[in-house]
Design a protein around this motif. Sequence first.
Motif, short mmCIF file in Angstrom:
data_model
loop_
_atom_site.label_atom_id
_atom_site.label_comp_id
_atom_site.label_asym_id
_atom_site.label_seq_id
_atom_site.Cartn_x
_atom_site.Cartn_y
_atom_site.Cartn_z
N SER A 21 -31.80 -33.81 37.11
CA SER A 21 -32.25 -33.17 35.87
C SER A 21 -31.40 -31.95 35.52
N ASN A 22 -30.44 -31.62 36.38
CA ASN A 22 -29.53 -30.50 36.11
C ASN A 22 -28.49 -30.95 35.08
N PRO A 23 -28.49 -30.34 33.88
CA PRO A 23 -27.57 -30.78 32.81
C PRO A 23 -26.10 -30.79 33.23
N LYS A 24 -25.71 -29.82 34.05
CA LYS A 24 -24.31 -29.74 34.48
C LYS A 24 -23.92 -30.97 35.29
N PHE A 25 -24.76 -31.35 36.25
CA PHE A 25 -24.47 -32.51 37.08
C PHE A 25 -24.51 -33.80 36.25
N ILE A 26 -25.45 -33.87 35.31
CA ILE A 26 -25.56 -35.07 34.47
C ILE A 26 -24.29 -35.25 33.64
N GLU A 27 -23.85 -34.19 32.99
CA GLU A 27 -22.66 -34.27 32.14
C GLU A 27 -21.42 -34.64 32.95
N GLN A 28 -21.26 -34.04 34.12
CA GLN A 28 -20.08 -34.32 34.94
C GLN A 28 -20.12 -35.75 35.48
N ALA A 29 -21.30 -36.20 35.90
CA ALA A 29 -21.42 -37.56 36.44
C ALA A 29 -21.12 -38.60 35.36
N LEU A 30 -21.64 -38.38 34.16
CA LEU A 30 -21.41 -39.34 33.08
C LEU A 30 -19.97 -39.32 32.59
N ALA A 31 -19.33 -38.16 32.66
CA ALA A 31 -17.92 -38.08 32.30
C ALA A 31 -17.09 -38.93 33.26
N LEU A 32 -17.45 -38.91 34.54
CA LEU A 32 -16.75 -39.71 35.53
C LEU A 32 -17.09 -41.20 35.38
N GLN A 33 -18.34 -41.49 35.05
CA GLN A 33 -18.75 -42.89 34.87
C GLN A 33 -18.01 -43.52 33.70
N THR A 69 -21.94 -48.92 37.72
CA THR A 69 -21.14 -48.06 38.61
C THR A 69 -19.88 -48.80 39.04
N MET A 70 -19.34 -49.63 38.15
CA MET A 70 -18.10 -50.36 38.43
C MET A 70 -16.92 -49.45 38.10
N MET A 71 -16.56 -48.63 39.06
CA MET A 71 -15.55 -47.61 38.83
C MET A 71 -14.36 -47.79 39.75
N ARG A 72 -13.27 -47.16 39.38
CA ARG A 72 -12.12 -47.12 40.27
C ARG A 72 -12.44 -46.22 41.47
N GLU A 73 -11.66 -46.39 42.51
CA GLU A 73 -11.93 -45.69 43.77
C GLU A 73 -11.99 -44.18 43.60
N LYS A 74 -11.08 -43.62 42.81
CA LYS A 74 -11.05 -42.17 42.62
C LYS A 74 -12.32 -41.68 41.92
N GLN A 75 -12.77 -42.41 40.89
CA GLN A 75 -13.98 -42.02 40.18
C GLN A 75 -15.19 -42.04 41.11
N GLU A 76 -15.29 -43.11 41.89
CA GLU A 76 -16.43 -43.22 42.81
C GLU A 76 -16.41 -42.08 43.82
N HIS A 77 -15.23 -41.77 44.33
CA HIS A 77 -15.11 -40.67 45.29
C HIS A 77 -15.59 -39.35 44.68
N GLU A 78 -15.19 -39.11 43.43
CA GLU A 78 -15.57 -37.86 42.77
C GLU A 78 -17.07 -37.82 42.51
N ILE A 79 -17.66 -38.95 42.15
CA ILE A 79 -19.11 -38.99 41.92
C ILE A 79 -19.87 -38.75 43.22
N ARG A 80 -19.41 -39.38 44.29
CA ARG A 80 -20.06 -39.16 45.59
C ARG A 80 -19.99 -37.68 45.98
N LYS A 81 -18.83 -37.09 45.77
CA LYS A 81 -18.65 -35.67 46.11
C LYS A 81 -19.54 -34.78 45.24
N LEU A 82 -19.58 -35.07 43.95
CA LEU A 82 -20.37 -34.26 43.01
C LEU A 82 -21.86 -34.32 43.32
N LEU A 83 -22.36 -35.53 43.60
CA LEU A 83 -23.81 -35.72 43.76
C LEU A 83 -24.27 -35.77 45.21
#
Length: 348
Positions: free
Chosen positions: A225-237, A295-309
Amino acid sequence: MGVKQRIKTIVPHRVWRVLQGCKANMTLASYYAGQRKRFLRFCAGQWNVGQSEQLRGTMVYYIHRIEKGLSHRRFRAGFGRSAFGELRSVMDEWRERDYPVDDVTYIAARQVVRAYVRKHRALEKPIPEFVGVWFADEVASVDIESVEQAEKADVAGNAGVKTVRAADKRDNASLDYAALFAGRSSVREYAETPVDMGTVRKAVSMSMKTPSVCNRQAYRVLLISNPKFIEQALALQGGWRGYDAPPVLALISVDVRSFVSVEERNEPYIDGGLFAMAFLTALECESLAACPLNTMMREKQEHEIRKLLGVPDYETLIAFVAIGNFPESIESPVSFRYDASVITRELN
């Protein structure tokens, strides 16, 4: 005692575990090689010959892209040159291969072009030249139809947009399953009101009846529910461009540690997919709007999402779900459905 059991009693336990790991690695490599071969051979990739089902899948993909643009609250006139170009190419190939033009997918492709033209006409916006040139017949058919015909087409058409109203969702909890399921639509734009997290948690609880292999229940849900995390996660998605961030974002994953053999290699996606659908239906029952995101992403995107969340490596990502309250009225893609007979086979 069998040979395997005799060896197991002789070989040190640590060595036995290493040997079993090597065996599993080779077996899994063989399984994945077969899956890779099947996918590359039959998917609708540009390297494959245009079989009818491959062309259907490609048409549906571009139909849906155009529908999303048509449903956007901040509609951008003249959008879609790339999508229309690809749609035109696949429709041309469909006809060149002499596939039936009365096929429901081909009809939907023509209908989404007409819906695009109608929307521009209604807003008194010029039809882009690329649409007029590539789809002259569809443009002409809209230009000669009456207002009554246009209104009827908007209701009866199997491609374009439909209106979703909050007032129609208030009594969702009283609907039977068939009506609830049939009435669900993916909604990407939400009311500017806070979401009751207790209601979202209730939807998660309702979803716990989802079946799983041998009752493993390995699905996991991260509620954000944190807007910052939501925006960053969706930008990566990458699939939420042009929309405001939803009030709540859920990430569904599956804990691989629950599975016991390489034969269960695909089970995270099966169990996770079942849970995702149960969760979407539960949200609908609770009168919350939602939209699943892959969540069909390239390896780098998935890595960044895992790190972020903070998602551990032992969890397989299944889907995001954007969640919000229904706005008073919003347009949503029609997203036509095939008749059940199209996908059903019977072996007597």
